[in-house]
Design a protein around this motif. Structure first.
Motif, PDB file in Angstrom:
ATOM      1  N   ASP B  22     -16.695  49.370 -34.767  1.00  0.00           N
ATOM      2  CA  ASP B  22     -16.415  49.256 -36.206  1.00  0.00           C
ATOM      3  C   ASP B  22     -15.161  50.035 -36.602  1.00  0.00           C
ATOM      4  O   ASP B  22     -14.350  49.558 -37.398  1.00  0.00           O
ATOM      5  CB  ASP B  22     -17.614  49.749 -37.028  1.00  0.00           C
ATOM      6  CG  ASP B  22     -18.757  48.735 -37.042  1.00  0.00           C
ATOM      7  OD1 ASP B  22     -18.522  47.584 -36.609  1.00  0.00           O
ATOM      8  OD2 ASP B  22     -19.867  49.082 -37.475  1.00  0.00           O
ATOM      9  N   SER B  25     -12.117  47.990 -35.563  1.00  0.00           N
ATOM     10  CA  SER B  25     -11.967  46.576 -35.924  1.00  0.00           C
ATOM     11  C   SER B  25     -11.929  46.344 -37.426  1.00  0.00           C
ATOM     12  O   SER B  25     -11.718  45.233 -37.888  1.00  0.00           O
ATOM     13  CB  SER B  25     -13.101  45.749 -35.322  1.00  0.00           C
ATOM     14  OG  SER B  25     -14.331  46.113 -35.925  1.00  0.00           O
ATOM     15  N   TYR B  26     -12.138  47.408 -38.205  1.00  0.00           N
ATOM     16  CA  TYR B  26     -12.163  47.280 -39.668  1.00  0.00           C
ATOM     17  C   TYR B  26     -11.159  48.278 -40.222  1.00  0.00           C
ATOM     18  O   TYR B  26     -11.482  49.444 -40.476  1.00  0.00           O
ATOM     19  CB  TYR B  26     -13.580  47.584 -40.162  1.00  0.00           C
ATOM     20  CG  TYR B  26     -13.848  47.245 -41.607  1.00  0.00           C
ATOM     21  CD1 TYR B  26     -14.021  45.931 -42.016  1.00  0.00           C
ATOM     22  CD2 TYR B  26     -13.969  48.253 -42.565  1.00  0.00           C
ATOM     23  CE1 TYR B  26     -14.290  45.626 -43.341  1.00  0.00           C
ATOM     24  CE2 TYR B  26     -14.236  47.955 -43.889  1.00  0.00           C
ATOM     25  CZ  TYR B  26     -14.402  46.637 -44.268  1.00  0.00           C
ATOM     26  OH  TYR B  26     -14.675  46.338 -45.587  1.00  0.00           O
ATOM     27  N   ASN B  28      -7.593  49.285 -42.651  1.00  0.00           N
ATOM     28  CA  ASN B  28      -6.565  49.049 -43.660  1.00  0.00           C
ATOM     29  C   ASN B  28      -5.258  49.598 -43.109  1.00  0.00           C
ATOM     30  O   ASN B  28      -5.074  50.812 -43.020  1.00  0.00           O
ATOM     31  CB  ASN B  28      -6.902  49.780 -44.965  1.00  0.00           C
ATOM     32  CG  ASN B  28      -7.796  48.961 -45.862  1.00  0.00           C
ATOM     33  OD1 ASN B  28      -7.717  47.726 -45.883  1.00  0.00           O
ATOM     34  ND2 ASN B  28      -8.640  49.622 -46.633  1.00  0.00           N
ATOM     35  N   LYS B  36      -8.754  43.059 -43.010  1.00  0.00           N
ATOM     36  CA  LYS B  36      -9.324  44.185 -42.275  1.00  0.00           C
ATOM     37  C   LYS B  36      -9.260  43.966 -40.761  1.00  0.00           C
ATOM     38  O   LYS B  36      -9.216  44.912 -39.994  1.00  0.00           O
ATOM     39  CB  LYS B  36     -10.782  44.392 -42.690  1.00  0.00           C
ATOM     40  CG  LYS B  36     -10.966  44.816 -44.127  1.00  0.00           C
ATOM     41  CD  LYS B  36     -10.678  46.281 -44.294  1.00  0.00           C
ATOM     42  CE  LYS B  36     -11.098  46.765 -45.677  1.00  0.00           C
ATOM     43  NZ  LYS B  36     -10.313  46.165 -46.769  1.00  0.00           N
TER      44      LYS B  36
END
Lengths: 206, 266
Positions: B22, B25-26, B28, B36
């Motif tokens: 997570d 891969s997410y 900003n 994202k």
């Protein structure tokens, strides 16, 4: 091939049935995809945001599809298309319901004070909530019986769909942080449909 | 990615870590796109080595240093920090880095240095998002000098025991855990000591929405997002929201803002 299946579409009724089946299929597939992704835990790092975006976008797609029926009828002379408009509108409503439910439940766990605060304080949520509330009378009066009972008033009432579309687009614009590419695309599609509708009715009157 | 050794610390010991998947891969990171998932995909070919950081402005004399020199300024430490994004989500990330103060001490700023400005790498050829005028490139962030000296502020060069992945700001990024995530300038190429408060990228993009301080503050709502609660990434579909804490729970920074109206200086 085409000739062999063409009898299927020979009558208007068969054509309507076939198109309706296609719409049902096209509308169920995204929901099915969402379900599969949820079950296999493939909704990404922020699954709630994914579901909200996904269902919101599909609601907007069905809204624009339902608004494209009249221009298409006028342009291509396919008057029978009117028979599928309600189905498209109801699928817009269905996706909007899942959208709102995922916000109330998955995002805010039905915490009403927090939800109230979010709606009042954040313009994009307020605009989205208003758009959804306006869809309720439309969905409630979508039956043949309601159409017959309301007569001319039904048409007036269902012109609310334009207000809903504008509010939904505003909702999209305002929720985006900086990159407005997608709201721009949907707004241009909406503007194009409105322009086509206006132009085609104008042409016909002349 | 290569392993990176670091001394354990007690920060965030009781927190449940967000998964590596997570965290990586997410992201900003608008230089690689506004989605994202864009940074993880678009930053694959980005080259974080060799890397030189320019250190300039109000210091005895301008200097440069590379990452090898940087990580020798102080022992690398693992710091498990909560990261609260202004968009209303949060993660718990085991960073590896060194106190920003170590770099400041090395740079020897003069008395004129009141603020410190961080300029991110800007290379439209290798950063597809930087080709679009979404933000005013290069990305600029800043801290007041006393904020920068706060022991919690670190320059991160790794996470989860590994070298920092490109999408998380390789080779070096700022981490200021009591502020919203956007304060953490990524791929830092210039560090500048200045007398006046820098105009940071997000303040330029939306002065009503983003402030220079950007302290996590549940009392100051963003025009778009609720700041009183947050969603913890990885907590699951039905986990609901958790209450956001003042300064993201890092109460020790409160004294930096004694007597300041934090509603005005958001």
């Amino acid at each position: 091939m085409l000739r062999s299946i063409s009898p299927l579409f020979s009558s208007p009724l068969a054509r309507i049935r076939a198109l309706k089946a296609l719409i049902w299929l096209g509308a169920c597939l995204p929901l099915l995809r969402l379900l599969v992704l949820a079950v296999t835990d493939d909704l990404g790092a922020n699954p709630v945001e994914f579901i909200e975006r996904f269902t919101g976008t599909w609601a907007l797609v069905f809204l624009l599809l339902s608004l494209s029926i009249t221009p298409l009828r006028l342009w291509a002379g396919l008057s029978w298309l009117i028979a599928v408009r309600r189905l498209l509108g109801l699928w817009m409503f269905a996706y909007a319901c899942v959208h709102v439910l995922s916000y109330l439940w998955l995002d805010y766990s039905f915490d009403w004070p927090d939800i109230g605060h979010d709606i009042v304080k954040h313009p994009y949520v307020l605009v989205g909530a208003s758009a959804f509330l306006l869809t309720l009378p439309l969905a409630a009066t979508s039956s043949q019986r309601a159409i017959r009972a309301l007569k001319q008033r039904w048409k007036r009432l269902h012109q609310l769909v334009y207000v809903i579309a504008v509010l939904a687009l505003l909702h999209y614009w305002w929720l985006v942080k900086k990159d407005v590419t997608e709201p721009v695309i949907y707004s241009l599609l909406f503007a194009g449909l409105m322009l086509a509708r206006w132009w085609l009715t104008f042409e016909r009157r002349r | 990615t290569a392993a990176l050794a670091a001394r354990k610390t007690t920060y965030g010991q009781d927190e449940k870590l967000t998964s590596y998947e997570d965290i990586t891969s997410y992201n900003n990171y608008y230089e690689f796109g506004t989605g994202k998932a864009d940074p993880a995909r678009e930053a694959v070919l980005f080259k974080p080595a060799p890397w030189t950081i320019k250190v300039e402005g109000a210091i005895k004399q301008p200097k440069t240093l590379d990452i090898e020199q940087l990580i020798k300024l102080a022992p690398l430490e693992e710091r498990i920090y909560r990261m609260r994004c202004v968009e209303g989500w949060s993660m718990v990330i085991p960073w590896i880095g060194l106190p920003l103060k170590a770099l400041i001490d090395w740079a020897q700023p003069t008395g004129d240095a009141k603020y410190i400005e961080f300029v991110s790498h800007n290379d439209p050829r290798h950063m597809p998002g930087a080709r679009l005028p979404v933000l005013d490139w290069p990305y600029v962030e800043g801290l007041r000098m006393d904020e920068a000296m706060q022991p919690l502020a670190i320059l991160a060069v790794g996470l989860y025991g590994k070298v920092l992945p490109n999408q998380n700001g390789a080779p070096v990024r700022l981490v200021v855990p009591w502020k919203y995530g956007f304060k953490g300038a990524k791929a830092i190429s210039t560090i500048r000591f200045v007398e006046k408060m820098p105009t940071t990228t997000w303040v330029k993009a939306g002065p009503r929405e983003y402030g220079f301080y950007a302290n996590v503050n549940p009392q100051v709502d963003h025009p778009r997002w609720t700041q009183s609660s947050e969603k913890r990434i990885g907590a699951g579909l039905f986990a609901g929201r958790i209450k956001t804490r003042m300064f993201n729970g890092y109460d020790e920074v409160g004294q930096l803002y004694a007597g300041m109206d934090l509603k005005k200086n958001f």
